[in-house]
Write a protein that holds these residues in place. Sequence first.
Motif, PDB file in Angstrom:
ATOM      1  N   ILE A  28       0.736  -1.190   0.157  1.00  0.00           N
ATOM      2  CA  ILE A  28      -0.155  -0.197   0.098  1.00  0.00           C
ATOM      3  C   ILE A  28       0.813   1.330   0.005  1.00  0.00           C
ATOM      4  CG2 ILE A  28      -1.849   1.342   1.233  1.00  0.00           C
ATOM      5  CD1 ILE A  28      -2.654  -1.318   2.678  1.00  0.00           C
ATOM      6  N   GLU A  83      -0.414  -0.780  -7.799  1.00  0.00           N
ATOM      7  CA  GLU A  83      -0.550  -0.592  -9.210  1.00  0.00           C
ATOM      8  C   GLU A  83       0.288   0.396  -9.747  1.00  0.00           C
ATOM      9  OE1 GLU A  83      -5.415   0.030  -9.017  1.00  0.00           O
ATOM     10  OE2 GLU A  83      -4.792  -0.858  -7.143  1.00  0.00           O
ATOM     11  N   ASP A 111       0.744 -12.830  -4.875  1.00  0.00           N
ATOM     12  CA  ASP A 111      -0.297 -12.811  -4.050  1.00  0.00           C
ATOM     13  C   ASP A 111      -1.536 -13.559  -4.469  1.00  0.00           C
ATOM     14  OD1 ASP A 111       0.173 -10.726  -2.149  1.00  0.00           O
ATOM     15  OD2 ASP A 111      -0.653  -9.233  -3.069  1.00  0.00           O
ATOM     16  N   GLY A 145     -13.646  -4.348  -0.875  1.00  0.00           N
ATOM     17  CA  GLY A 145     -12.451  -3.707  -1.305  1.00  0.00           C
ATOM     18  C   GLY A 145     -12.056  -3.887  -2.864  1.00  0.00           C
ATOM     19  N   GLY A 163      -8.876  -2.622  -4.197  1.00  0.00           N
ATOM     20  CA  GLY A 163      -7.209  -2.086  -4.009  1.00  0.00           C
ATOM     21  C   GLY A 163      -6.385  -3.273  -4.778  1.00  0.00           C
ATOM     22  N   ALA A 186      -7.471  -6.719  -3.490  1.00  0.00           N
ATOM     23  CA  ALA A 186      -8.766  -7.365  -3.949  1.00  0.00           C
ATOM     24  C   ALA A 186      -8.653  -7.651  -5.460  1.00  0.00           C
ATOM     25  CB  ALA A 186      -9.705  -6.072  -3.912  1.00  0.00           C
ATOM     26  N   ASN A 199     -17.192  -2.133  -2.266  1.00  0.00           N
ATOM     27  CA  ASN A 199     -15.849  -1.163  -2.175  1.00  0.00           C
ATOM     28  C   ASN A 199     -16.472   0.178  -1.662  1.00  0.00           C
ATOM     29  OD1 ASN A 199     -13.177  -0.938  -2.187  1.00  0.00           O
ATOM     30  ND2 ASN A 199     -13.144   0.658  -3.726  1.00  0.00           N
ATOM     31  N   ARG A 258     -14.449   2.396  -8.028  1.00  0.00           N
ATOM     32  CA  ARG A 258     -13.338   1.643  -8.262  1.00  0.00           C
ATOM     33  C   ARG A 258     -13.940   0.034  -8.273  1.00  0.00           C
ATOM     34  NH1 ARG A 258      -8.450   1.959  -3.987  1.00  0.00           N
ATOM     35  NH2 ARG A 258      -7.010   1.152  -5.426  1.00  0.00           N
ATOM     36  N   LEU A 277     -20.630  -0.623   0.278  1.00  0.00           N
ATOM     37  CA  LEU A 277     -20.401  -1.358   1.756  1.00  0.00           C
ATOM     38  C   LEU A 277     -21.734  -1.288   2.293  1.00  0.00           C
ATOM     39  CD1 LEU A 277     -16.643  -0.349   2.513  1.00  0.00           C
ATOM     40  CD2 LEU A 277     -17.542  -2.401   1.905  1.00  0.00           C
ATOM     41  N   THR A 307     -10.615  -7.427   1.922  1.00  0.00           N
ATOM     42  CA  THR A 307      -9.239  -6.793   1.399  1.00  0.00           C
ATOM     43  C   THR A 307      -9.145  -5.411   1.658  1.00  0.00           C
ATOM     44  OG1 THR A 307      -9.914  -6.302  -0.716  1.00  0.00           O
ATOM     45  CG2 THR A 307      -9.019  -8.709  -0.326  1.00  0.00           C
ATOM     46  N   THR A 308     -10.154  -4.805   2.406  1.00  0.00           N
ATOM     47  CA  THR A 308     -10.198  -3.268   3.000  1.00  0.00           C
ATOM     48  C   THR A 308      -9.148  -3.537   4.049  1.00  0.00           C
ATOM     49  OG1 THR A 308     -11.856  -3.197   4.511  1.00  0.00           O
ATOM     50  CG2 THR A 308     -12.646  -3.205   2.375  1.00  0.00           C
ATOM     51  N   VAL A 316      -9.772  -1.974   6.725  1.00  0.00           N
ATOM     52  CA  VAL A 316     -10.480  -1.918   7.934  1.00  0.00           C
ATOM     53  C   VAL A 316     -10.059  -2.900   8.561  1.00  0.00           C
ATOM     54  CG1 VAL A 316     -12.830  -1.704   8.913  1.00  0.00           C
ATOM     55  CG2 VAL A 316     -12.297  -0.691   6.864  1.00  0.00           C
ATOM     56  N   VAL A 328      -6.188  -8.653   6.054  1.00  0.00           N
ATOM     57  CA  VAL A 328      -5.404  -7.928   7.021  1.00  0.00           C
ATOM     58  C   VAL A 328      -4.523  -8.837   8.027  1.00  0.00           C
ATOM     59  CG1 VAL A 328      -5.498  -6.537   9.328  1.00  0.00           C
ATOM     60  CG2 VAL A 328      -7.111  -6.010   7.309  1.00  0.00           C
ATOM     61  N   GLY A 339      -5.024 -13.466   7.382  1.00  0.00           N
ATOM     62  CA  GLY A 339      -4.198 -12.819   6.498  1.00  0.00           C
ATOM     63  C   GLY A 339      -2.844 -13.139   6.587  1.00  0.00           C
TER      64      GLY A 339
HETATM   65  P1  NAP Z   1      -4.902  -0.699  -1.378  1.00  0.00           P
HETATM   66  O1  NAP Z   1      -4.779  -1.036  -2.611  1.00  0.00           O
HETATM   67  O2  NAP Z   1      -4.525   0.717  -0.624  1.00  0.00           O
HETATM   68  O3  NAP Z   1      -6.716  -0.847  -1.106  1.00  0.00           O
HETATM   69  C1  NAP Z   1      -7.170  -0.617   0.088  1.00  0.00           C
HETATM   70  C2  NAP Z   1      -8.661  -0.898   0.243  1.00  0.00           C
HETATM   71  O4  NAP Z   1      -9.034  -0.709   1.332  1.00  0.00           O
HETATM   72  C3  NAP Z   1      -9.411   0.149  -0.894  1.00  0.00           C
HETATM   73  O5  NAP Z   1     -10.419  -0.849  -1.563  1.00  0.00           O
HETATM   74  C4  NAP Z   1      -9.898   1.088   0.144  1.00  0.00           C
HETATM   75  O6  NAP Z   1     -11.058   1.592  -0.664  1.00  0.00           O
HETATM   76  C5  NAP Z   1     -10.256   0.116   1.119  1.00  0.00           C
HETATM   77  N1  NAP Z   1     -10.291   1.126   2.458  1.00  0.00           N
HETATM   78  C6  NAP Z   1      -9.265   1.575   2.762  1.00  0.00           C
HETATM   79  N2  NAP Z   1      -9.681   2.475   4.104  1.00  0.00           N
HETATM   80  C7  NAP Z   1     -10.988   2.080   4.131  1.00  0.00           C
HETATM   81  C8  NAP Z   1     -12.129   2.419   5.078  1.00  0.00           C
HETATM   82  N3  NAP Z   1     -11.640   3.232   6.097  1.00  0.00           N
HETATM   83  N4  NAP Z   1     -13.251   1.836   4.942  1.00  0.00           N
HETATM   84  C9  NAP Z   1     -13.575   1.230   3.749  1.00  0.00           C
HETATM   85  N5  NAP Z   1     -12.699   0.786   3.054  1.00  0.00           N
HETATM   86  C10 NAP Z   1     -11.497   1.213   3.300  1.00  0.00           C
HETATM   87  O7  NAP Z   1      -4.373  -1.718  -0.344  1.00  0.00           O
HETATM   88  P2  NAP Z   1      -4.021  -3.379  -0.614  1.00  0.00           P
HETATM   89  O8  NAP Z   1      -2.806  -3.575  -0.914  1.00  0.00           O
HETATM   90  O9  NAP Z   1      -5.390  -3.924  -1.419  1.00  0.00           O
HETATM   91  O10 NAP Z   1      -4.259  -3.849   0.904  1.00  0.00           O
HETATM   92  C11 NAP Z   1      -5.423  -4.089   1.661  1.00  0.00           C
HETATM   93  C12 NAP Z   1      -5.330  -4.633   2.889  1.00  0.00           C
HETATM   94  O11 NAP Z   1      -4.871  -6.202   2.677  1.00  0.00           O
HETATM   95  C13 NAP Z   1      -4.418  -4.182   4.031  1.00  0.00           C
HETATM   96  O12 NAP Z   1      -4.508  -4.667   5.333  1.00  0.00           O
HETATM   97  C14 NAP Z   1      -3.129  -5.061   3.617  1.00  0.00           C
HETATM   98  O13 NAP Z   1      -2.134  -5.504   4.845  1.00  0.00           O
HETATM   99  C15 NAP Z   1      -3.561  -6.527   3.225  1.00  0.00           C
HETATM  100  N6  NAP Z   1      -2.956  -7.239   2.457  1.00  0.00           N
HETATM  101  C16 NAP Z   1      -2.528  -8.641   3.195  1.00  0.00           C
HETATM  102  C17 NAP Z   1      -1.959  -9.315   2.459  1.00  0.00           C
HETATM  103  C18 NAP Z   1      -1.365 -10.594   2.993  1.00  0.00           C
HETATM  104  O14 NAP Z   1      -0.577 -11.287   2.543  1.00  0.00           O
HETATM  105  N7  NAP Z   1      -2.176 -11.095   3.923  1.00  0.00           N
HETATM  106  C19 NAP Z   1      -1.420  -9.133   0.970  1.00  0.00           C
HETATM  107  C20 NAP Z   1      -1.852  -7.966   0.645  1.00  0.00           C
HETATM  108  C21 NAP Z   1      -2.887  -7.045   1.236  1.00  0.00           C
HETATM  109  P3  NAP Z   1     -11.331   2.664  -1.442  1.00  0.00           P
HETATM  110  O15 NAP Z   1     -11.264   2.086  -3.096  1.00  0.00           O
HETATM  111  O16 NAP Z   1     -12.436   3.602  -1.324  1.00  0.00           O
HETATM  112  O17 NAP Z   1      -9.945   3.717  -1.120  1.00  0.00           O
END
Ligand code: NAP
Length: 499
Positions: free
Chosen positions: A287, A291, A326, A355, A357, A360, A378, A383, A398, A412-413, A415, A441, A463
């Motif tokens: 994050i 992208e 991933d 989600g 991002g 997702a 989302n 998006r 949501l 995958t948000t 949150v 998460v 996660g």
């Molecule tokens: P990202 O590309 O920044 O996407 C973040 C996502 O979360 C977007 O859909 C965003 O919505 C949403 N979001 C953020 N704050 C929010 C809120 N307050 N309320 C509702 N939705 C919210 O991040 P990412 O790389 O996809 O990662 C997302 C999560 O997955 C993180 O916690 C990350 O640590 C985890 N993750 C874990 C792994 C693993 O190996 N376990 C791998 C990848 C990611 P918008 O589009 O509206 O901004």
Amino acid sequence: MTKLCVTLTEQTPEAMLAAMRRLPAFVDMAEVRLDHIRKVRPCLSASDVERICQGKDRPIVVTNRPRREGGLNEGPEDARVESLRKAAALGAEYVDIELDSVGVLGEIRGGTQRIVSYHNFELTPPDLDNIHRNAVAVGADVVKVAVMARDIVDTLPIMALLRRHAASVPTIALSMGEEGLPTRLMGRKLGAFLVYACAEEGSEAAMGQVPCREMEHLYRFSQISAGTDIFGVVANPVAHSMSPVIHNAAFAEAGLDAVYLPFKVTEPRPFLEGYEPYDLKGLSVTIPHKEAMVPLMDEVDELTARVGALNTVVIRDGRRLGSNTDVAAALGVLESCAGRAGLLPLERCTVLLLGAGGAARAIAFGLSGRVAQMTIANRTLSRGRDLAAEVGASWCGLDEIANLRPDILVNTTSVGMYPRTDESPVPESMLRRGMVVFDAVYNPMETTLLQQAREAGCIAAAGLEWFIAQAAVQFETWTGLVAPRERMAQVVLERLSRK
Ligand code: NAP
């Protein structure tokens, strides 16, 4: 070889000496900050300096920093400089004198060396070479330049300064602040005279100092050399990333000459271009850059191109190769949970994916065409809608999910992620016995969503399982070796259970 020097900021000479004796043996030197002793004593006495110089158990740098250079000393300049002369006369190996005070210090007797220092707590000025030249001109035995990094690219002139001068003039150059952390490890690779660390977390004398045990046990400071390969995680924020823990442990286990650093990056392009000349060999990307990194690659594999998000970069023969570890890792976790829930084959399942991002996208493309029906929800509707269109799913906001009854729920948000750990992305009433709930998460290990899912009788997947699986594939992509998965899982569990 670059020495590790711990800055001591205790308030009495006795406490300073006791802290020095508690330092691990791998700490080569201690910096004694006399200006911190002045915090509790209006006047530092000659006997204080004497006690420290006579009681030291390793080489010391004696510093008495004035307020104008970020120290605590507000006393008369003569007395301040005299304390350094005294330290030199009593056998301190080094005294640190500011560039603008070096004339007042004059010649010092004995074998003590003068570190002539320059600090800037606001920014990284453009004229670092001039500053270095001026310090050399006034007869510095060692030149020190410590400046604030407001962005990771501010660390580049510091590394360039070391590359240009450290071999001919003993030089300490570092960037302060969180963005500057890499310079504290790169300093050893680039032949800095010494690198500063703090004794413990919370005792930092300058922003961005790393505890000495972390320098050695996490980053293997003493193993870093000119030939060490550089890896790291590109993120913002980066401070709580588990990636340095898991990958440094894997490198150590495999006996590789490599170190993995946290890079707090705002603009990926100048970061990549700036760090590549310093043996940058691979990156994890998270994050918010998954992208934005894709168009910066020379090559991405077919799946990554479709997903439009990457989490892994290999830099080989001057080319950047992007991939996404991933997707396969997430599918593996989901299939094993669906198996436990008696929901296999996946083709029979309905999925609600929260989600849109990078994470997702990986899951949406992984599941596309492999499940009966998928809905993407989302926060930013456009998006979610766009991703749904790409993978042939339906979409909603949501606030429209409460009445859905998916077989598999994937969050995958961000949150529920640290530090807002008491939040959950779904109402508890949605969680039903037998449903698979997968929370991407991983910090914390057990999110509020997972706790509620387990209480409701769901099959919950953390996660962390995904994180370890994708990190293992990353390690294999970079090194061509089999990842030490058990060790990787062990260090992450240890670190998370310490919180
Ligand atoms: P990202 O590309 O920044 O996407 C973040 C996502 O979360 C977007 O859909 C965003 O919505 C949403 N979001 C953020 N704050 C929010 C809120 N307050 N309320 C509702 N939705 C919210 O991040 P990412 O790389 O996809 O990662 C997302 C999560 O997955 C993180 O916690 C990350 O640590 C985890 N993750 C874990 C792994 C693993 O190996 N376990 C791998 C990848 C990611 P918008 O589009 O509206 O901004």
